[in-house]
Design a protein around this motif. Structure first.
Motif, PDB file in Angstrom:
ATOM      1  N   GLU A  93       0.934  -1.327   0.189  1.00 15.98           N
ATOM      2  CA  GLU A  93      -0.161   0.046  -0.122  1.00 15.98           C
ATOM      3  C   GLU A  93       0.775   1.024  -0.132  1.00 15.98           C
ATOM      4  O   GLU A  93       0.536   2.234  -0.802  1.00 15.98           O
ATOM      5  CB  GLU A  93      -1.051  -0.112   1.264  1.00 15.98           C
ATOM      6  CG  GLU A  93      -2.140  -1.110   0.954  1.00 15.98           C
ATOM      7  CD  GLU A  93      -2.939  -1.120   2.399  1.00 15.98           C
ATOM      8  OE1 GLU A  93      -2.926  -0.436   3.165  1.00 15.98           O
ATOM      9  OE2 GLU A  93      -3.664  -2.230   2.173  1.00 15.98           O
ATOM     10  N   LYS A  94       2.131   1.347   0.688  1.00 15.03           N
ATOM     11  CA  LYS A  94       2.860   2.624   0.667  1.00 15.03           C
ATOM     12  C   LYS A  94       3.587   2.770  -0.574  1.00 15.03           C
ATOM     13  O   LYS A  94       3.606   3.934  -1.007  1.00 15.03           O
ATOM     14  CB  LYS A  94       3.879   2.378   1.819  1.00 15.03           C
ATOM     15  CG  LYS A  94       3.560   2.317   3.228  1.00 15.03           C
ATOM     16  CD  LYS A  94       4.728   2.048   4.155  1.00 15.03           C
ATOM     17  CE  LYS A  94       4.165   1.935   5.701  1.00 15.03           C
ATOM     18  NZ  LYS A  94       5.212   1.482   6.428  1.00 15.03           N
ATOM     19  N   THR A  95       3.757   1.625  -1.195  1.00 20.77           N
ATOM     20  CA  THR A  95       4.369   1.648  -2.523  1.00 20.77           C
ATOM     21  C   THR A  95       3.377   2.203  -3.411  1.00 20.77           C
ATOM     22  O   THR A  95       3.639   3.105  -4.371  1.00 20.77           O
ATOM     23  CB  THR A  95       4.913   0.331  -3.268  1.00 20.77           C
ATOM     24  OG1 THR A  95       5.945  -0.173  -2.259  1.00 20.77           O
ATOM     25  CG2 THR A  95       5.430   0.457  -4.423  1.00 20.77           C
ATOM     26  N   ILE A  96       2.115   1.912  -3.550  1.00 23.93           N
ATOM     27  CA  ILE A  96       0.884   2.340  -4.321  1.00 23.93           C
ATOM     28  C   ILE A  96       0.819   3.731  -4.169  1.00 23.93           C
ATOM     29  O   ILE A  96       0.780   4.765  -5.170  1.00 23.93           O
ATOM     30  CB  ILE A  96      -0.377   1.404  -4.159  1.00 23.93           C
ATOM     31  CG1 ILE A  96      -0.225   0.186  -4.755  1.00 23.93           C
ATOM     32  CG2 ILE A  96      -1.427   2.343  -4.911  1.00 23.93           C
ATOM     33  CD1 ILE A  96      -1.484  -0.574  -4.445  1.00 23.93           C
ATOM     34  N   ARG A  97       0.851   4.055  -2.933  1.00 23.78           N
ATOM     35  CA  ARG A  97       0.743   5.640  -2.556  1.00 23.78           C
ATOM     36  C   ARG A  97       1.750   6.436  -2.856  1.00 23.78           C
ATOM     37  O   ARG A  97       1.642   7.831  -3.477  1.00 23.78           O
ATOM     38  CB  ARG A  97       0.433   5.666  -1.184  1.00 23.78           C
ATOM     39  CG  ARG A  97       0.216   7.080  -0.626  1.00 23.78           C
ATOM     40  CD  ARG A  97      -0.288   7.094   1.056  1.00 23.78           C
ATOM     41  NE  ARG A  97      -1.605   6.873   1.073  1.00 23.78           N
ATOM     42  CZ  ARG A  97      -2.171   5.585   1.454  1.00 23.78           C
ATOM     43  NH1 ARG A  97      -1.319   4.954   2.227  1.00 23.78           N
ATOM     44  NH2 ARG A  97      -3.358   5.367   1.588  1.00 23.78           N
ATOM     45  N   ARG A  98       3.015   6.089  -2.667  1.00 26.07           N
ATOM     46  CA  ARG A  98       4.227   6.728  -3.069  1.00 26.07           C
ATOM     47  C   ARG A  98       4.527   7.010  -4.624  1.00 26.07           C
ATOM     48  O   ARG A  98       4.738   7.955  -5.051  1.00 26.07           O
ATOM     49  CB  ARG A  98       5.540   5.935  -2.751  1.00 26.07           C
ATOM     50  CG  ARG A  98       6.873   6.649  -2.803  1.00 26.07           C
ATOM     51  CD  ARG A  98       8.078   6.067  -2.168  1.00 26.07           C
ATOM     52  NE  ARG A  98       7.829   4.863  -2.272  1.00 26.07           N
ATOM     53  CZ  ARG A  98       8.429   3.927  -3.206  1.00 26.07           C
ATOM     54  NH1 ARG A  98       8.662   4.613  -4.574  1.00 26.07           N
ATOM     55  NH2 ARG A  98       8.287   2.499  -3.405  1.00 26.07           N
ATOM     56  N   GLU A 101       1.479   9.376  -5.746  1.00 21.36           N
ATOM     57  CA  GLU A 101       1.783  11.033  -5.310  1.00 21.36           C
ATOM     58  C   GLU A 101       3.089  11.316  -6.272  1.00 21.36           C
ATOM     59  O   GLU A 101       2.874  12.520  -6.729  1.00 21.36           O
ATOM     60  CB  GLU A 101       2.253  11.050  -3.919  1.00 21.36           C
ATOM     61  CG  GLU A 101       0.794  10.658  -2.883  1.00 21.36           C
ATOM     62  CD  GLU A 101       1.139  10.549  -1.508  1.00 21.36           C
ATOM     63  OE1 GLU A 101       2.349  10.603  -1.055  1.00 21.36           O
ATOM     64  OE2 GLU A 101       0.267  10.518  -0.960  1.00 21.36           O
ATOM     65  N   ASP A 102       3.977  10.425  -6.703  1.00 17.86           N
ATOM     66  CA  ASP A 102       4.930  10.960  -7.400  1.00 17.86           C
ATOM     67  C   ASP A 102       4.707  11.085  -8.904  1.00 17.86           C
ATOM     68  O   ASP A 102       4.686  12.136  -9.315  1.00 17.86           O
ATOM     69  CB  ASP A 102       6.176   9.945  -7.405  1.00 17.86           C
ATOM     70  CG  ASP A 102       7.446  10.226  -8.077  1.00 17.86           C
ATOM     71  OD1 ASP A 102       7.881  11.506  -7.829  1.00 17.86           O
ATOM     72  OD2 ASP A 102       7.882   9.464  -8.984  1.00 17.86           O
ATOM     73  N   TYR A 103       3.759  10.313  -9.512  1.00 14.37           N
ATOM     74  CA  TYR A 103       3.514  10.451 -10.739  1.00 14.37           C
ATOM     75  C   TYR A 103       2.445  11.393 -10.855  1.00 14.37           C
ATOM     76  O   TYR A 103       2.521  12.488 -11.817  1.00 14.37           O
ATOM     77  CB  TYR A 103       2.891   9.032 -11.427  1.00 14.37           C
ATOM     78  CG  TYR A 103       2.591   9.219 -12.879  1.00 14.37           C
ATOM     79  CD1 TYR A 103       3.739   8.825 -13.618  1.00 14.37           C
ATOM     80  CD2 TYR A 103       1.324   9.189 -13.393  1.00 14.37           C
ATOM     81  CE1 TYR A 103       3.552   8.650 -15.177  1.00 14.37           C
ATOM     82  CE2 TYR A 103       1.186   9.279 -14.713  1.00 14.37           C
ATOM     83  CZ  TYR A 103       2.146   9.058 -15.628  1.00 14.37           C
ATOM     84  OH  TYR A 103       2.037   9.247 -17.050  1.00 14.37           O
ATOM     85  N   TYR A 104       1.526  11.440 -10.086  1.00 16.22           N
ATOM     86  CA  TYR A 104       0.437  12.763  -9.995  1.00 16.22           C
ATOM     87  C   TYR A 104       0.773  14.293 -10.016  1.00 16.22           C
ATOM     88  O   TYR A 104       0.649  14.889 -10.679  1.00 16.22           O
ATOM     89  CB  TYR A 104      -0.574  12.392  -8.748  1.00 16.22           C
ATOM     90  CG  TYR A 104      -1.833  13.079  -8.841  1.00 16.22           C
ATOM     91  CD1 TYR A 104      -2.998  12.867  -9.381  1.00 16.22           C
ATOM     92  CD2 TYR A 104      -1.758  14.440  -7.955  1.00 16.22           C
ATOM     93  CE1 TYR A 104      -4.024  13.639  -9.180  1.00 16.22           C
ATOM     94  CE2 TYR A 104      -2.889  15.159  -7.918  1.00 16.22           C
ATOM     95  CZ  TYR A 104      -4.035  14.842  -8.757  1.00 16.22           C
ATOM     96  OH  TYR A 104      -5.043  15.566  -8.681  1.00 16.22           O
TER      97      TYR A 104
END
Length: 138
Positions: A93-98, A101-104
């Motif tokens: 989940e942390k990887t998905i979030r990171r 946020e980075d790509y967004y």
């Protein structure tokens, strides 16, 4: 072949592909495979676990992409599912979030819904499941 297997964990398909280069007779190939298995140079579960850890923690691939690549290497679905416990759910989940946020944050000049949909498509191309992406941000 021992050196080939020592250098990095290998699956049966990779070893068989490598042996094709040597133009060996079938009996010799079978003897080599049996020796590698007996001496634990060739271990499908160890390979699968190592592959999953590497592709997730180093390359940041999602489960779907990892599963597809393992199937291409002729690893059984049962073994793949068994070995997915190598990925910690919180880390996933942390990887998905990171990544989200980075790509967004790099998407500029687009409307909000375009940024979000483009980012979700990007995460899906990295092998993350749509449901998991939505669960992370709900």
């Amino acid at each position: 072949m021992v050196n080939y297997c020592i250098y990095q964990d290998r699956c049966h398909a990779e070893v068989e592909q490598k042996m094709k280069e040597f133009l060996l007779i079938d009996e010799a190939k079978e003897e080599i495979i049996l020796y590698l298995l007996k001496e634990n140079y060739l271990n499908e579960e160890r390979f699968t676990r190592s592959y999953i850890r590497g592709k997730f923690y180093i390359k940041h691939w999602g489960r779907a992409k990892i599963r597809i690549h393992l199937k291409q290497k002729q690893i059984s679905e049962k073994l793949i599912s068994k070995c997915f416990d190598e990925i910690d759910e919180d880390d996933y989940e942390k990887t998905i979030r990171r990544i989200y946020e980075d790509y967004y944050s790099k998407q500029s000049g687009l409307k909000e819904y375009q940024r979000k949909s483009k980012t979700i498509k990007y995460l899906m191309s990295r092998g993350f499941e749509y449901e998991k992406i939505n669960d992370t941000f709900d």
